[in-house]
Design a protein around this motif. Structure first.
Motif, PDB file in Angstrom:
ATOM      1  N   ARG A 117       9.501   5.174  -1.612  1.00 45.46           N
ATOM      2  CA  ARG A 117      10.003   4.054  -0.753  1.00 45.46           C
ATOM      3  C   ARG A 117       9.227   2.866  -1.180  1.00 45.46           C
ATOM      4  NH1 ARG A 117      14.099   2.499   1.751  1.00 45.46           N
ATOM      5  NH2 ARG A 117      13.860   1.615   3.694  1.00 45.46           N
ATOM      6  N   GLY A 118       7.949   2.847  -1.325  1.00 47.22           N
ATOM      7  CA  GLY A 118       7.529   1.538  -1.888  1.00 47.22           C
ATOM      8  C   GLY A 118       7.913   1.089  -3.082  1.00 47.22           C
ATOM      9  N   ILE A 154       0.884  -1.351  -0.076  1.00 53.34           N
ATOM     10  CA  ILE A 154       0.084   0.053   0.058  1.00 53.34           C
ATOM     11  C   ILE A 154       1.026   1.451   0.061  1.00 53.34           C
ATOM     12  CG2 ILE A 154      -1.850   1.251   1.082  1.00 53.34           C
ATOM     13  CD1 ILE A 154      -2.576  -1.505   2.675  1.00 53.34           C
ATOM     14  N   PRO A 160       2.190   8.280   2.959  1.00 49.75           N
ATOM     15  CA  PRO A 160       2.296   9.342   3.791  1.00 49.75           C
ATOM     16  C   PRO A 160       2.068   9.168   5.364  1.00 49.75           C
ATOM     17  CG  PRO A 160       1.412  10.101   1.903  1.00 49.75           C
ATOM     18  CD  PRO A 160       1.246   8.695   1.995  1.00 49.75           C
ATOM     19  N   TRP A 161       2.805   9.649   6.496  1.00 51.60           N
ATOM     20  CA  TRP A 161       2.672   9.595   7.737  1.00 51.60           C
ATOM     21  C   TRP A 161       1.290   9.339   8.378  1.00 51.60           C
ATOM     22  CZ3 TRP A 161       6.520  13.992   9.118  1.00 51.60           C
ATOM     23  CH2 TRP A 161       7.796  13.553   8.645  1.00 51.60           C
ATOM     24  N   TYR A 189      10.273  13.041  13.226  1.00 50.62           N
ATOM     25  CA  TYR A 189      10.982  11.754  12.539  1.00 50.62           C
ATOM     26  C   TYR A 189      11.876  11.314  13.470  1.00 50.62           C
ATOM     27  CZ  TYR A 189      11.814   9.317   8.106  1.00 50.62           C
ATOM     28  OH  TYR A 189      11.895   8.454   7.031  1.00 50.62           O
ATOM     29  N   HIS A 199      -0.426   5.917   8.064  1.00 49.82           N
ATOM     30  CA  HIS A 199       0.282   4.751   8.577  1.00 49.82           C
ATOM     31  C   HIS A 199      -0.589   3.955   9.616  1.00 49.82           C
ATOM     32  CE1 HIS A 199       4.742   5.782   7.450  1.00 49.82           C
ATOM     33  NE2 HIS A 199       3.903   5.835   6.544  1.00 49.82           N
ATOM     34  N   MET A 258      -4.082   2.559   8.253  1.00 55.48           N
ATOM     35  CA  MET A 258      -3.807   1.437   7.333  1.00 55.48           C
ATOM     36  C   MET A 258      -3.236   0.175   8.302  1.00 55.48           C
ATOM     37  SD  MET A 258      -2.326   3.195   4.290  1.00 55.48           S
ATOM     38  CE  MET A 258      -3.533   4.248   3.027  1.00 55.48           C
ATOM     39  N   TRP A 262       3.079  16.135   1.212  1.00 57.33           N
ATOM     40  CA  TRP A 262       2.571  15.750   2.461  1.00 57.33           C
ATOM     41  C   TRP A 262       3.425  16.061   3.803  1.00 57.33           C
ATOM     42  CZ3 TRP A 262       5.657  12.157   5.160  1.00 57.33           C
ATOM     43  CH2 TRP A 262       6.520  11.383   4.270  1.00 57.33           C
ATOM     44  N   CYS A 291      -1.237  -1.101  -4.266  1.00 64.24           N
ATOM     45  CA  CYS A 291      -2.350  -0.044  -4.274  1.00 64.24           C
ATOM     46  C   CYS A 291      -1.607   1.497  -3.907  1.00 64.24           C
ATOM     47  CB  CYS A 291      -3.221  -0.127  -2.894  1.00 64.24           C
ATOM     48  SG  CYS A 291      -4.323   1.141  -2.608  1.00 64.24           S
TER      49      CYS A 291
HETATM   50  N1  LIG Z   1      13.001   4.107   5.680  1.00 63.57           N
HETATM   51  C1  LIG Z   1      13.624   4.917   5.217  1.00 63.57           C
HETATM   52  O1  LIG Z   1      14.948   5.274   4.777  1.00 63.57           O
HETATM   53  C2  LIG Z   1      12.632   5.784   4.099  1.00 63.57           C
HETATM   54  C3  LIG Z   1      13.096   6.506   3.401  1.00 63.57           C
HETATM   55  C4  LIG Z   1      12.127   7.343   2.420  1.00 63.57           C
HETATM   56  C5  LIG Z   1      10.765   7.266   3.044  1.00 63.57           C
HETATM   57  N2  LIG Z   1      10.491   6.639   3.898  1.00 63.57           N
HETATM   58  C6  LIG Z   1       9.107   6.615   4.508  1.00 63.57           C
HETATM   59  O2  LIG Z   1       8.348   5.903   3.778  1.00 63.57           O
HETATM   60  C7  LIG Z   1       6.798   6.425   3.608  1.00 63.57           C
HETATM   61  C8  LIG Z   1       6.756   6.870   2.273  1.00 63.57           C
HETATM   62  O3  LIG Z   1       7.772   7.736   1.784  1.00 63.57           O
HETATM   63  P1  LIG Z   1       7.724   8.083   0.115  1.00 63.57           P
HETATM   64  O4  LIG Z   1       9.093   8.959  -0.076  1.00 63.57           O
HETATM   65  O5  LIG Z   1       7.749   7.046  -0.601  1.00 63.57           O
HETATM   66  O6  LIG Z   1       6.928   9.315  -0.338  1.00 63.57           O
HETATM   67  P2  LIG Z   1       6.151   9.607  -1.614  1.00 63.57           P
HETATM   68  O7  LIG Z   1       5.158  10.573  -1.396  1.00 63.57           O
HETATM   69  O8  LIG Z   1       7.065   9.284  -2.664  1.00 63.57           O
HETATM   70  O9  LIG Z   1       5.110   8.100  -1.536  1.00 63.57           O
HETATM   71  C9  LIG Z   1       3.810   7.996  -0.871  1.00 63.57           C
HETATM   72  C10 LIG Z   1       2.821   7.071  -1.682  1.00 63.57           C
HETATM   73  O10 LIG Z   1       1.615   6.824  -1.028  1.00 63.57           O
HETATM   74  C11 LIG Z   1       0.654   7.291  -1.980  1.00 63.57           C
HETATM   75  N3  LIG Z   1      -0.826   7.466  -1.065  1.00 63.57           N
HETATM   76  C12 LIG Z   1      -1.061   8.475  -0.642  1.00 63.57           C
HETATM   77  N4  LIG Z   1      -2.135   8.175  -0.019  1.00 63.57           N
HETATM   78  C13 LIG Z   1      -2.544   7.177  -0.625  1.00 63.57           C
HETATM   79  C14 LIG Z   1      -3.869   6.142  -0.142  1.00 63.57           C
HETATM   80  N5  LIG Z   1      -4.735   6.868   0.864  1.00 63.57           N
HETATM   81  N6  LIG Z   1      -3.919   4.884  -0.638  1.00 63.57           N
HETATM   82  C15 LIG Z   1      -2.919   4.536  -1.493  1.00 63.57           C
HETATM   83  N7  LIG Z   1      -1.897   5.262  -1.577  1.00 63.57           N
HETATM   84  C16 LIG Z   1      -1.536   6.293  -1.140  1.00 63.57           C
HETATM   85  C17 LIG Z   1       0.891   8.389  -3.004  1.00 63.57           C
HETATM   86  O11 LIG Z   1       0.483   8.433  -4.355  1.00 63.57           O
HETATM   87  C18 LIG Z   1       2.482   8.046  -3.143  1.00 63.57           C
HETATM   88  O12 LIG Z   1       2.714   7.448  -4.137  1.00 63.57           O
HETATM   89  C19 LIG Z   1       7.018   7.807   4.562  1.00 63.57           C
HETATM   90  O13 LIG Z   1       6.568   7.217   5.813  1.00 63.57           O
HETATM   91  C20 LIG Z   1       8.584   7.920   4.783  1.00 63.57           C
HETATM   92  O14 LIG Z   1       8.856   8.496   6.017  1.00 63.57           O
HETATM   93  C21 LIG Z   1      11.321   5.968   4.849  1.00 63.57           C
END
Ligand SMILES: NC(=O)c1ccc[n+]([C@@H]2O[C@H](COP(=O)([O-])OP(=O)(O)OC[C@H]3O[C@@H](n4cnc5c(N)ncnc54)[C@H](O)[C@@H]3O)[C@@H](O)[C@H]2O)c1
Length: 450
Positions: A45-46, A40, A114-115, A238, A118, A121, A225, A65
């Motif tokens: 990151r995903g 999801i 986005p946070w 964070y 979390h 979900m 976000w 998703c």
């Molecule tokens: N551990 C690490 O090193 C690391 C690195 C980067 C990001 N993160 C964390 O990962 C998470 C995502 O960050 P990111 O950089 O990928 O952000 P991002 O904005 O690139 O990705 C978030 C994705 O979630 C989707 N989204 C938003 N609402 C949604 C919903 N209701 N249903 C389905 N999809 C939805 C968005 O369309 C987007 O593609 C954050 O919590 C961030 O802090 C962790």
């Protein structure tokens, strides 16, 4: 899910994926018996998680998703190139993830949204009986922290906070030294998130690290976000990259716990200056007042008498450092300066370079998989965090970093906010384990499997 063997051996390189990392064969029956994963959120990151999962042969990605169709199509391409069957796709609206959670073809989910999404979900995923992995931080408010713990306890479903820094090579070597008592009784720690994120918090709405001073609806990726949190919250938003590794070293929730914290914030000038320098004085965002202080310093007291200073420093120009220091009765390690001092081993009052120590105490997991891990992202640690998640999910057993950890670490955000609001007044951590921390055994970190 029945228990599977975690016997692992090397196999040939697969062509797919973004890296040159060889695939690994996990489990004797892995060709017939794969863990079915749904993701999801497949943003930056995903997508990184998808690419790492595609390099394993004990996993099938059965569903993805995302509300952004661009992210879906990019990930479908990667999955197809890897030779996997097309997964089921969701993302028609913000709540379509619930339909993914209904699938019997999903054993485990990874949440990288986005946070603010979390906890909601993760809760729904546990209620649906899916082994749950959630990106950092896991929760934003104290209520959400309790939600994670309560839902885990109610359902018996496991959740893991996917804190990759716990698996960084130097951190795991230091953890090994801690376990071998090289530092002696532990006393004091420093850590944090010190990362100039101005390029992440603002962009031009077209590419994630493009120039520009837009955010929110006009931004793309994290600026959409993340920046809002800096606008509205004066808090360490964070904390887990820093505090996660220290919590493992100090056995938080397993014989020790966070007792209380105090937090202080500087003024916030970095984001405003950045907007003016890059967008001009007349840009509408130059009129905004960002609530978050540029440097936020939190001191945590633990039940075992240690202190941990956690720093959040993301709005000013600076090179990246998580600023680790680990100090005990016999000596200390500091990541900045790459230095170590151990009484009786180091020349009196002189620093050793840390390299030889880190090599000598290299963690067994890194010795075994380091070569494979290096392509996985963030210097290899992303391989290990996903490996720990998958191996725990395959056996349906408690993960190394669980709901109690997610709650205790994430609680730093609302507690730091309250402390700052009240001139540094101490704030108590709730005991998320409800007393069980006293008898829970320390996690066995020093093993070769995951
Ligand atoms: N551990 C690490 O090193 C690391 C690195 C980067 C990001 N993160 C964390 O990962 C998470 C995502 O960050 P990111 O950089 O990928 O952000 P991002 O904005 O690139 O990705 C978030 C994705 O979630 C989707 N989204 C938003 N609402 C949604 C919903 N209701 N249903 C389905 N999809 C939805 C968005 O369309 C987007 O593609 C954050 O919590 C961030 O802090 C962790």
């Amino acid at each position: 899910m029945r228990s599977r063997r975690t016997f692992i051996k090397k196999s040939a390189v697969v062509g797919a994926g973004i890296t040159m990392m060889p695939s690994l064969v996990f489990g004797i029956n892995s060709s017939v018996d794969k863990l079915k994963i749904g993701l999801i959120g497949v943003g930056l990151r995903g997508t990184n998680h998808v690419n790492n999962l595609l390099l394993r042969n004990d996993v099938l990605i059965t569903a993805i998703c995302d509300v952004d169709p661009v992210r879906i199509s990019l990930n479908l391409d990667a999955i197809e190139k890897a030779g996997q069957k097309k997964p089921m796709v969701y993302g028609n609206d913000d709540y379509d993830y619930k339909n993914l959670l209904d699938l019997k073809e999903v054993d485990a989910v990874i949440i990288a949204t986005p946070w603010l999404w979390h906890t909601r979900m993760a809760k729904d995923a546990m209620l649906a009986g899916k082994y749950t992995g959630v990106e950092v931080s896991a929760a934003n408010t104290m209520e959400e922290c309790w939600d994670l713990v309560n839902t885990h306890e109610q359902t018996g479903t496991h959740m893991m906070i996917l804190e990759n820094v716990n698996y960084r090579r130097d951190i795991m070597a230091i953890l090994n030294m801690v376990r071998q008592n090289i530092f002696g009784e532990l006393v004091h720690f420093r850590c944090g998130y010190q990362h100039d994120l101005r390029f992440v918090k603002f962009n031009d709405g077209k590419s994630a690290y493009g120039k520009g001073v837009e955010f929110g609806e006009k931004g793309i990726s994290e600026s959409k976000w993340r920046t809002q949190h800096s606008l509205l919250r004066n808090a360490d938003v964070y904390p887990t990259h820093g505090v996660g590794p220290i919590a493992a070293m100090t056995d938080i929730n397993r014989g020790n716990r966070f007792l209380s914290l105090t937090s202080h914030a500087t003024k916030g000038i970095g984001l405003h200056n950045y907007i003016v320098e890059n967008g001009g004085q007349d840009h509408p965002n130059a009129k905004l007042k960002f609530k978050q202080g540029d440097v936020i310093t939190t001191t945590i007291d633990t039940a075992n008498g240690e202190t941990i200073i956690v720093t959040h420093d993301c709005n000013l120009p600076r090179p990246y450092s998580l600023g680790f220091r680990v100090q005990g009765a016999n000596g200390l390690w500091e990541v900045d300066g790459n230095r170590m001092y151990i009484e009786g081993k180091s020349e009196p009052h002189r620093w050793d370079k840390a390299d030889d120590w880190l090599k000598k105490y290299d963690h067994p997991l890194w010795i075994k998989y380091g070569e494979h891990a290096m392509g996985a992202g963030h210097g290899g640690m992303d391989f290990f965090v996903i490996n720990a998640f998958v191996e725990s999910a395959k056996q349906n057993i408690a993960p190394p970093l669980d709901a109690y950890d997610a709650a205790a670490w994430s609680a730093i955000t609302p507690l730091s906010e309250l402390s700052i609001e009240n001139n540094g007044e101490p704030q108590s951590f709730p005991d998320f384990t409800r007393g069980l921390w006293v008898k829970r055994k320390p996690y066995n970190w020093i093993k070769e499997t995951y």
